[in-house]
Design a protein around this motif. Structure first.
Motif, PDB file in Angstrom:
ATOM      1  N   GLN A   7       0.840  -1.210   0.000  1.00 24.51           N
ATOM      2  CA  GLN A   7       0.000   0.000   0.000  1.00 24.51           C
ATOM      3  C   GLN A   7       0.868   1.251   0.000  1.00 24.51           C
ATOM      4  O   GLN A   7       0.578   2.219  -0.694  1.00 24.51           O
ATOM      5  CB  GLN A   7      -0.882   0.024   1.247  1.00 24.51           C
ATOM      6  N   TRP A  32       2.538   1.499  -3.683  1.00 20.32           N
ATOM      7  CA  TRP A  32       1.713   1.938  -4.810  1.00 20.32           C
ATOM      8  C   TRP A  32       1.027   3.266  -4.541  1.00 20.32           C
ATOM      9  O   TRP A  32       0.777   4.056  -5.456  1.00 20.32           O
ATOM     10  CB  TRP A  32       0.787   0.829  -5.328  1.00 20.32           C
ATOM     11  N   LEU A  50       3.814   5.722  -5.400  1.00 13.49           N
ATOM     12  CA  LEU A  50       4.056   5.756  -6.845  1.00 13.49           C
ATOM     13  C   LEU A  50       2.913   6.475  -7.563  1.00 13.49           C
ATOM     14  O   LEU A  50       3.134   7.362  -8.392  1.00 13.49           O
ATOM     15  CB  LEU A  50       4.226   4.322  -7.380  1.00 13.49           C
ATOM     16  N   LEU A  51       1.697   6.081  -7.201  1.00 11.43           N
ATOM     17  CA  LEU A  51       0.536   6.668  -7.873  1.00 11.43           C
ATOM     18  C   LEU A  51       0.429   8.168  -7.601  1.00 11.43           C
ATOM     19  O   LEU A  51       0.124   8.954  -8.512  1.00 11.43           O
ATOM     20  CB  LEU A  51      -0.731   5.946  -7.411  1.00 11.43           C
ATOM     21  N   ALA A  82       9.118   4.073 -11.505  1.00  8.18           N
ATOM     22  CA  ALA A  82       9.473   2.836 -10.790  1.00  8.18           C
ATOM     23  C   ALA A  82      10.976   2.781 -10.516  1.00  8.18           C
ATOM     24  O   ALA A  82      11.393   2.263  -9.473  1.00  8.18           O
ATOM     25  CB  ALA A  82       9.042   1.621 -11.596  1.00  8.18           C
ATOM     26  N   CYS A  84       9.050  -2.873  -8.975  1.00  7.91           N
ATOM     27  CA  CYS A  84       8.059  -2.735  -7.886  1.00  7.91           C
ATOM     28  C   CYS A  84       8.109  -3.960  -6.974  1.00  7.91           C
ATOM     29  O   CYS A  84       7.950  -3.850  -5.750  1.00  7.91           O
ATOM     30  CB  CYS A  84       6.654  -2.561  -8.454  1.00  7.91           C
TER      31      CYS A  84
END
Lengths: 348, 319
Positions: free
Chosen positions: A109, A112, A115-116, A163, A295
């Protein structure tokens, strides 16, 4: 009772991302740079027309499209690692990492979400640049298919370079080191193939051979060059004048400086004429594999302990990687293209 | 009753270095347990192990009787690290809201939880302020509030009073008392003993990764002192008092306490410190009676409690 909840990291990052002047300054600088690039290209085209060159409206459109795409790609290449290389290491530097790890928040969690959130800002930059791109429509000459391919390539490159930054940020405790290594990897992906390609002909046997397209598979600039180069129509025994591209092999850079350096490994001169190798296909597959792999490793690196113990998430990553590998295997005829035998040297 | 925290032969190594060696710790529910030791003694390692941030090299941890496995203890404990960070660009309420989200607290309860915690740590007036604008003491309280966001039964506070000014320390002490009233079990560490002496119900002294002594504060003090000290102040002629008392040192008497040593108090005038073999009130009363009978004008006569700092230094001296 089950309740849906947004990833807390995304909520926090979105709350803070647009605070202060910096994000707006970057956005403004980004758009100003793009607009200036467009203006510069337009002036260049005008200059060519003044000195007697036949410059069609569509050619101006294509040159603008290509120039803007390259500038946008360069900005993404520069910004994506910078935005993500601080994501995890800054938590360690700010001494908030332990506090996060002491919560039930899973490392996946955290990853990502970070990253998001970082990429969403880059996606905002891409989205905000669309009005600048729309000037291309005034001149025409760009196929919608090329537009879609370019956008897809830009998005995939954004995620892949993000990434890389994320991986470095998970690997190193210090942001400065993570950022440095992230940019070294970027140079490795972009600069080294171009450098090898530049001297390839001198060491090949027989001399003067073009470097193989494989060398440029992970180079986004070469991939974008392939996307934005329109292959000339070919008929038996020569070029079809009716399908003659606006950007022909002898004008393959649309009059833009430096871009001819990227033609190596992309444009080949076969017996039937000019062939543009669509290496962006391999780039898309390569970047997808690279993103998942980075990732996956990062998901282990962020763990406070038992870093390399197998977890259920590993099964997901493994399945994803196997799936992408299978796609790459079964579509190798689509992306693995061998250039025709050499009949003449590359343009430029 | 099942203890809130129990460790059984807990060890942790970093390479060849043993940070924690066979630690057996038992913390009862509702107590405030002070973990005392010099820098590098293993306090932070212990707290990080209890918070699930480190994995034991051997041994086990039980929280409320349940064995702690990696990833299982986050909801049972609230952890405040020694060097804590705050997200400078968040507002105070957003900071707590963020951690509330991390603990999966549903949206309908989140806002109420944030308000209650801000009220508890006395930061309601700073609700919309940026975290970076808070003082060190306020940030410390905010960090403590973050550890309480999921209402855990156990709180682990690593050096909670370090870097705080006297006022902030008093506020923190008050806050810890409130937490005890809320039936929380609090484990806190410090290398400054005076910080803990007043608020802890139990203490454990750790050195070089080993527990030296552990138990209720008074019991630990009694065990460490191994006897008693008396403080006597005379109106005049402290020399005469010293002669009388020195005459009792080493003499065997059934009616008077056995005196081990008599010395002048270093910082106070006309004051003597007497070390006794045992803390028997009857014998001490007889001693007072005897001294008055010797014509000494005694203005003060009381048991002198050795502070934890002195005990700790004595305990770890020469190691």
């Amino acid at each position: 009772m089950l309740h849906f909840q947004l990833n807390p990291i995304i909520v926090k990052e979105v709350r803070t991302r647009m605070r202060g002047m910096r994000p707006y300054l970057i956005l403004t600088g980004f758009l100003v740079l793009l607009a200036l690039t467009g203006l510069g290209i337009y002036q260049l085209m005008l200059q060519q027309a003044r000195f007697g060159g036949a410059v069609l409206s569509a050619q101006v459109g294509q040159a603008l499209f290509r120039g803007l795409s390259f500038v946008e790609l360069l900005l993404i290449i520069m910004l994506a690692p910078a935005l993500t290389s601080a994501t995890i290491s800054s938590e360690r530097e700010q001494l908030t990492y332990d506090m996060l790890m002491a919560t039930p928040l899973r490392p996946g969690q955290l990853l990502w979400g970070k990253l998001l959130a970082a990429l969403s800002y880059l996606f905002l930059l891409i989205f905000a640049s669309l009005p600048v791109f729309s000037i291309v429509l005034v001149f025409g000459g760009v196929e919608p298919r090329a537009l879609v391919k370019t956008v897809v390539l830009l998005l995939v490159t954004t995620v892949a370079f993000g990434a890389i930054g994320l991986f470095c940020s998970s690997l190193f405790r210090r942001t400065a080191r993570a950022t440095t290594v992230a940019y070294l990897l970027v140079v490795l992906l972009i600069g080294v193939p171009l450098l090898i390609g530049a001297v390839w002909g001198q060491f090949s046997n027989p001399p003067g051979q073009s470097p193989p397209p494989m060398l440029y598979y992970l180079n986004p600039l070469s991939a974008l060059f392939a996307v934005t180069t329109i292959e000339p129509g070919v008929i038996e025994g020569g070029f079809d004048p009716g399908m003659m591209p606006f950007i022909a092999f002898d004008f393959s850079t649309g009059g833009l400086p430096f871009l001819h350096l990227l033609s190596s490994g992309v444009i080949f001169y076969g017996p039937a004429g000019v062939v543009v190798i669509p290496i962006y296909r391999a780039t898309l597959i390569g970047y997808s594999l690279m993103t998942v792999l980075l990732c996956w490793i990062s998901a282990h690196l962020v763990l406070p302990h038992r870093r390399w113990h197998l977890r259920w998430t590993d099964l997901g990553f493994a399945l994803l990687l196997i799936g992408l590998g299978a796609v790459a295997y079964f579509t190798h005829a689509w992306w693995y293209l061998v250039p025709p035998p050499l009949v003449m040297g590359p343009a430029g | 009753m099942t203890p809130a925290i129990e460790t059984i032969s807990l060890s942790r190594r970093y390479g060849r270095m043993i940070a924690l060696d066979q630690l057996n710790l038992r913390v009862e529910r509702g107590s405030i347990y002070g973990f005392i030791g010099p820098n590098g003694a293993g306090k932070t390692t212990t707290l990080r192990l209890l918070a699930g941030l480190l994995e034991p090299s051997s041994g086990e941890i039980r929280l409320s009787g349940q064995r702690l496995v990696p990833g299982s203890g986050q909801r049972l404990v609230g952890y405040m690290p020694d060097f804590f960070g705050v997200y400078d660009d968040l507002r105070v309420w957003e900071y707590l809201d963020f951690f509330a989200r991390c603990y999966g607290i549903p949206s309908d309860r989140r806002s109420r939880t944030v308000d209650e915690l801000l009220s508890l740590v006395d930061l309601s007036s700073k609700r919309t302020a940026y975290v970076q604008t808070l003082s060190r003491g306020m940030q410390q309280r905010l960090c403590l509030a973050h550890a309480l966001v999921h209402n855990p039964p156990v709180l682990l506070l690593d050096e909670p009073a370090s870097g705080l000014d006297p006022r902030a320390r008093v506020e923190l002490r008050e806050l810890l008392r409130t937490l005890r009233e809320m039936d929380k079990t609090v484990v806190l560490s410090s290398h400054i003993l005076s910080e803990l002496a007043e608020i802890c119900t139990e203490i454990g002294i750790i050195e070089s990764g080993k527990m030296v002594i552990s138990g209720p504060v008074d019991e630990v003090r009694r065990q460490l002192q191994g006897g008693a000290q008396l403080r006597i102040r005379v109106l005049h002629s402290v020399e005469q008092a010293e002669i009388v008392l020195r005459g009792l040192v080493g003499t065997a008497s059934e009616t008077l306490p056995h005196l081990r040593n008599v010395r002048l108090a270093p910082t106070e005038e006309r004051t003597l410190i007497i070390e006794l073999d045992e803390a028997d009130e009857t014998l001490q009363t007889r001693l007072l009676h005897y001294l008055i009978g010797q014509g000494l004008a005694i203005s003060e006569f009381r048991a002198q409690a050795e502070n934890l700092e002195e005990l700790f230094l004595r305990l770890t001296a020469g190691e």
